[in-house]
Design an enzyme around this catalytic site. Structure first.
Site, PDB file in Angstrom:
ATOM      1  N   SER A   1       0.843  -1.194   0.000  1.00  0.00           N
ATOM      2  CA  SER A   1       0.000   0.000   0.000  1.00  0.00           C
ATOM      3  C   SER A   1       0.879   1.244   0.000  1.00  0.00           C
ATOM      4  O   SER A   1       2.101   1.150   0.123  1.00  0.00           O
ATOM      5  CB  SER A   1      -0.926   0.008   1.222  1.00  0.00           C
ATOM      6  OG  SER A   1      -0.184   0.389   2.360  1.00  0.00           O
ATOM      7  N   LYS A   2       0.213   2.373  -0.128  1.00  0.00           N
ATOM      8  CA  LYS A   2       0.960   3.629  -0.282  1.00  0.00           C
ATOM      9  C   LYS A   2       1.924   3.909   0.870  1.00  0.00           C
ATOM     10  O   LYS A   2       2.913   4.604   0.693  1.00  0.00           O
ATOM     11  CB  LYS A   2      -0.025   4.792  -0.439  1.00  0.00           C
ATOM     12  CG  LYS A   2      -0.618   4.799  -1.829  1.00  0.00           C
ATOM     13  CD  LYS A   2      -1.273   6.119  -2.163  1.00  0.00           C
ATOM     14  CE  LYS A   2      -1.903   6.052  -3.545  1.00  0.00           C
ATOM     15  NZ  LYS A   2      -3.304   6.410  -3.544  1.00  0.00           N
TER      16      LYS A   2
END
Ligand code: GLU
Length: 488
Positions: A252-253
């Site tokens: 994820s980011k």
């Protein structure tokens, strides 16, 4: 040999994810290896979440990665339209066929009724499957509900059996369809669900092999049942392991970039990115990891793809990106580097801005700066002293305040007028002479002599090839900077 057709079917609800890029790549490689066709379909049925910007980002990212499709929304093809949103009139026909053949039925249950069923299942610690309450409604009952304004959804009647299929990646997989429950294929608003639309599209687009992430594995039995009910040939499925972050959680980011376009913005080369993602679950037979997609395609075997999850090692990507940066054609690399140097186009850099630098010097600057970097974004820092008249002396200050540095710089000032700044080789030689002179006369180490020059000219103690740095800057700038450095 059967006609091999594969596809990538992204939903434009975000920029192209690196995981989708890998799925696209494996489909592309399979098509290239087998002489098949690679289709792009945009699954934009969820109109609220889809947007044109994301669609454009998907096109641009796939193209930048070199994954050109043979058929798709922009290039057309025999089996279009390739935007799912333009195919809405196709699905009801097939839903009707399933209704007519008794493979599906209308369901008038309200959301509240379904919610109550689910709660009941939870209370009894049972996995929820639909009760089939509507399966045997009579025509009269249905007419009555319709008259009340209730709009039905259409449910697929799941045949209870053990469903077995041979996954191209994972081998034989078995499912007990009792656990599936009759699922909705057309919503009450007349739009298809994902599982239905995807089957109809893949069937009509004659997709022969479906290679996708294993997050879709629970959808596959449902999809196979629909193919079977329609009497259509079931494509072959291959489910790829997921890509996990180094901490083994979902990528994820917070771990770093996840969209291809974000990697590009951070200074990754698309050639390096695509090479890197090919190695997530697949290994070249000769052990040589760095190679272009065309070579990977020749060597690609879907059966050798690992069925387990892969770890996205950002460190390895950095290393690989660095390798690509070192080898890239210098003119191409310079073009790619320019956006990362845009800061140096501002007025504060006076006569020494990015756009005023000659192409020859730009290429030379990139050539001598590229060696240690792993991403293009590092260039902003590493090229800083090529811009503006002045430099930041913070790093070199300690060196410059030493007496021996002043001796070196004073000597340079005596000699510099005779130095030929049009010739790298000759500057290289005069710097070598300077080192020898200071070694013989002042017992200074060659690197100490160079530190003084470098600190004066660039403000730093480390950096690119000194002779070339000086010829890029030119005699006048070097003199100005050395004079300034002598004041410290
Ligand atoms: N639109 C789906 C997705 O993006 C496609 C899934 C599939 O490949 O069947 O996940």
């Amino acid at each position: 040999m059967e006609n091999i057709r594969v596809r990538i079917a992204p939903s434009p609800s975000g920029n192209l994810h690196i995981g989708t890029a890998r799925t696209a790549l494996f489909n592309y490689l399979y098509a290239k290896k087998t002489g098949g066709e690679f289709v792009l379909r945009i699954e934009d049925t969820d109109l609220e979440r889809s947007n044109q910007e994301y669609t454009q980002n998907i096109f641009d990212s796939l193209k930048a990665l070199g994954l050109q499709w043979d058929e798709g929304p922009d290039v057309g093809g025999k089996y279009g339209p390739y935007y799912q949103s333009e195919r809405f009139d196709i699905y009801p026909k097939y839903a009707q066929i399933l209704l007519d053949k008794g493979y599906a039925y209308e369901c008038f249950c309200t959301p509240e009724e379904l919610e109550a069923e689910k709660e009941e299942a939870v209370k009894n610690h049972k996995a929820y499957v639909y009760s089939r309450k509507c399966m045997n409604l009579t025509e009269e009952q249905k007419a009555e509900l319709r008259a009340k304004g209730v709009k039905p959804s259409i449910r697929f009647k799941v045949e209870h059996k053990e469903l077995i299929f041979n996954d191209l990646v994972k081998g034989e997989l078995k499912f007990d369809t009792n656990l599936i429950g009759d699922f909705v294929i057309m919503k009450s608003n007349g739009t298809p669900t994902y599982n239905f639309a995807v089957v109809i599209d893949d069937m009509l687009m004659k997709v022969s092999h479906i290679i996708r992430g294993e997050d879709h594995i629970s959808n596959t039995p449902k999809q196979i049942l629909i193919y079977e009910a329609l009497g259509a040939e079931v494509p072959k499925f291959g489910h790829l392991g997921m890509i996990l972050a180094p901490d083994r959680s979902k990528l994820s980011k917070r771990h770093g970039a996840t969209a291809v376009s974000d990697f590009v913005k951070q200074g990754y080369l698309t050639d390096a990115l695509i090479n890197f993602v090919a190695l997530l679950g697949w290994a070249p037979s000769d052990g040589v990891e760095i190679k272009p997609v065309e070579d990977i395609a020749k060597d690609f075997r879907i059966h050798d793809v690992s069925s387990s999850n892969s770890i996205f090692e950002y460190d390895k990507l950095n290393w690989m990106n660095g390798q690509y940066i070192k080898k890239m054609d210098i003119s191409k690399l310079t073009d790619m580097a320019l956006p990362f140097l845009s800061k140096y186009d501002s007025k504060e850099f006076g006569e020494f801005t990015l756009s005023k630098m000659s192409r020859e010097n730009l290429e030379k600057m990139i050539e001598i700066t590229r060696e240690p970097i792993t991403t293009l974004s590092e260039l902003e820092h590493d090229c800083a002293y090529f811009f503006g008249e002045d430099v930041d002396y913070t790093e070199g200050m300690e060196t410059l305040q030493k007496l021996e540095a002043k001796t070196v710089l004073n000597r340079v000032m005596e000699l510099i007028n005779d130095w030929n700044f049009n010739d790298d080789e000759s500057i290289h030689n005069v710097l070598a002479d300077l080192r020898t002179e200071f070694k013989e006369k002042h017992s200074m180490k060659p690197k100490e002599t160079m530190w003084a020059v470098r600190a004066a000219v660039t403000g730093r103690t480390r950096g690119a090839d000194m002779a070339k740095t000086m010829t890029i800057l030119g005699k006048e700038t070097c003199i100005k900077r050395i004079k300034k450095a002598l004041e410290f």
